[in-house]
Write a protein that holds these residues in place. Sequence first.
Motif, PDB file in Angstrom:
ATOM      1  N   GLY A 461       0.822  -1.204   0.000  1.00  0.00           N
ATOM      2  CA  GLY A 461       0.000   0.000   0.000  1.00  0.00           C
ATOM      3  C   GLY A 461       0.856   1.255   0.000  1.00  0.00           C
ATOM      4  N   HIS A 462       0.585   2.183   0.908  1.00  0.00           N
ATOM      5  CA  HIS A 462       1.288   3.464   0.926  1.00  0.00           C
ATOM      6  C   HIS A 462       2.442   3.473   1.921  1.00  0.00           C
ATOM      7  CE1 HIS A 462      -2.082   4.624  -1.512  1.00  0.00           C
ATOM      8  NE2 HIS A 462      -1.505   5.804  -1.743  1.00  0.00           N
ATOM      9  N   GLY A 463       3.495   4.199   1.535  1.00  0.00           N
ATOM     10  CA  GLY A 463       4.715   4.210   2.344  1.00  0.00           C
ATOM     11  C   GLY A 463       4.540   4.838   3.717  1.00  0.00           C
ATOM     12  N   SER A 464       3.900   6.018   3.762  1.00  0.00           N
ATOM     13  CA  SER A 464       3.841   6.719   5.048  1.00  0.00           C
ATOM     14  C   SER A 464       3.020   5.971   6.104  1.00  0.00           C
ATOM     15  CB  SER A 464       3.329   8.139   4.859  1.00  0.00           C
ATOM     16  OG  SER A 464       4.314   8.878   4.173  1.00  0.00           O
ATOM     17  N   PRO A 465       1.774   5.582   5.816  1.00  0.00           N
ATOM     18  CA  PRO A 465       1.020   4.912   6.879  1.00  0.00           C
ATOM     19  C   PRO A 465       1.541   3.512   7.213  1.00  0.00           C
ATOM     20  CG  PRO A 465      -0.264   4.972   4.850  1.00  0.00           C
ATOM     21  CD  PRO A 465       0.959   5.795   4.614  1.00  0.00           C
ATOM     22  N   ASN A 466       2.103   2.815   6.236  1.00  0.00           N
ATOM     23  CA  ASN A 466       2.436   1.409   6.464  1.00  0.00           C
ATOM     24  C   ASN A 466       3.918   1.133   6.760  1.00  0.00           C
ATOM     25  OD1 ASN A 466      -0.255   1.004   6.015  1.00  0.00           O
ATOM     26  ND2 ASN A 466      -0.009   0.412   3.869  1.00  0.00           N
ATOM     27  N   ALA A 467       4.799   1.794   6.016  1.00  0.00           N
ATOM     28  CA  ALA A 467       6.226   1.494   6.200  1.00  0.00           C
ATOM     29  C   ALA A 467       6.900   2.436   7.210  1.00  0.00           C
ATOM     30  CB  ALA A 467       6.948   1.551   4.854  1.00  0.00           C
ATOM     31  N   ALA A 468       6.496   3.702   7.224  1.00  0.00           N
ATOM     32  CA  ALA A 468       7.162   4.685   8.104  1.00  0.00           C
ATOM     33  C   ALA A 468       7.099   4.302   9.587  1.00  0.00           C
ATOM     34  CB  ALA A 468       6.581   6.080   7.877  1.00  0.00           C
ATOM     35  N   PRO A 469       5.958   3.797  10.089  1.00  0.00           N
ATOM     36  CA  PRO A 469       5.928   3.452  11.520  1.00  0.00           C
ATOM     37  C   PRO A 469       6.955   2.374  11.894  1.00  0.00           C
ATOM     38  CG  PRO A 469       3.717   3.369  10.568  1.00  0.00           C
ATOM     39  CD  PRO A 469       4.667   3.537   9.441  1.00  0.00           C
ATOM     40  N   LEU A 470       7.279   1.513  10.946  1.00  0.00           N
ATOM     41  CA  LEU A 470       8.254   0.452  11.232  1.00  0.00           C
ATOM     42  C   LEU A 470       9.644   1.058  11.467  1.00  0.00           C
ATOM     43  CD1 LEU A 470       5.834  -1.174  10.131  1.00  0.00           C
ATOM     44  CD2 LEU A 470       7.451  -2.649   8.948  1.00  0.00           C
TER      45      LEU A 470
END
Length: 482
Positions: A461-470
Amino acid sequence: MKSSEEKKPNNSRLSENKHIITVGVILGVLLFSMLAYFVYFMVAERQETVARAENNRYDSAGTRVIRGDIVTSDRVAIAYTEPGSTADADVRLYPYRELFAPVTGYTSMGRTGLEKTYHKTLMTTSLSFSEVLRNDLLNQRSEGDRVVTTIDSDLQYYCYNLLGEYNGSVTVVDPSTGKILAMVSKPTYDPNLVKEQWSELVSEDNTSGNLLNRSTQGLYSPGSTFKIVTAIEYMRENPATCRDFSYTCNGSITIGNNTVHCEEIHGTVDMESAMAYSCNGAFVSMGMTLDRGKYGELIKELGFGSTLIEDLASSKSRSTINKGTDDFEMMQTVFGQGQTMETPLQNVMITAMIANGGVMMKPYIVDHLEDANGIVTVQYEPQEMKRILTEEQVEYLNAMLSATVDYGTSPQAQSMYCQVHGKSGTAQYSSSLESTHAWFTAYADTEDSSVAITIMLEQGGHGSPNAAPLASSIINYLYERD
Ligand SMILES: [Zn+2]
């Protein structure tokens, strides 16, 4: 007479002595020859492993050597051999199963990973001559050399769990050295079970690519993380005026017959806010002024088209940009679409380069080799590849990438402990707008060093909501565990 009579036995004694000396010399020579031959045999036996590598000499070295361990930087054994009564009965064990598979690889059904690259090392012993001799006399095998990686076992475990059910990779690097601290790839496999599961793993029906190390071999469209590269080239070509860049976004930009859209209308932006809001229009506007030949050269300087790491199977990141690139391809490339394909390792090395003050380091995953007693035989040192950025350029990129996290698209990457710099990416990989890979690349100063991270989520999906928190979680973890 008397004297001559006395002389006779003396002569005969002399001759007997000569005999004894001769026999002694012969015995001595024989003994010496045997010893010399024995020493030669022992030394040669240890060295021939090197000389006959191509003949798979190491495959039978197990009769004299027990395959050495692969360990993490914090000395956790991630591959070791449980010796059997004979070499054939040895069992190679990977106690953490899937966790370190992209690093160790396997050594059944052929070899991959460090098991492949360091096969000779693991099957050779650098123990002292006397230790090997003692083992030989006791009819015991000597332990092979050990490969000590740069991987931090706790961080690897943390990142593995963090990735959860996603397919993709997490790659964490120390920017100042290029040491790979964590390398996670999913879906993966259990190296203990490769033989049993072989037909399933390589079956045509299995499209999940379990054996692929996504960090080094996976090629993906970089999405907006590539705006960092466009920004670097724009700063290079406009050193005096790049901070005056201005663009007014009305939601799309059209050049010739081609239109690129933004997710929203961003209004007037400079380079910092263009990065922060990930304004496609601004980057197309910047990008279309660039010298395509030089832009292509920069992309190469960053590592595209080169093998970044030799120790693991890897793909070369690809770019088609050169002085002849047409408008359409240039327009797509400058904001991260087009034909550019990048490995997560390549992606994180660009971020690490900025964190390292503009100097690109060569990534590496083996810190040193040592014998079974821990005596270092080969030490690998950090290698500087190239200075890419000036201090001013680093400073401006720091501002752009902290703005992205502070007030831009990616507040999810913020940490309560430190300033995070980062960039998200959402990369289309098919004609469907719904099919996107999610990226986030970041760097931050942790307590005593800095760290660079790239998260890549396939169909994420989208980088900010899904990958950034990791990325934020990893940075927090590094703070909290100390
Ligand atoms: Zn825009």
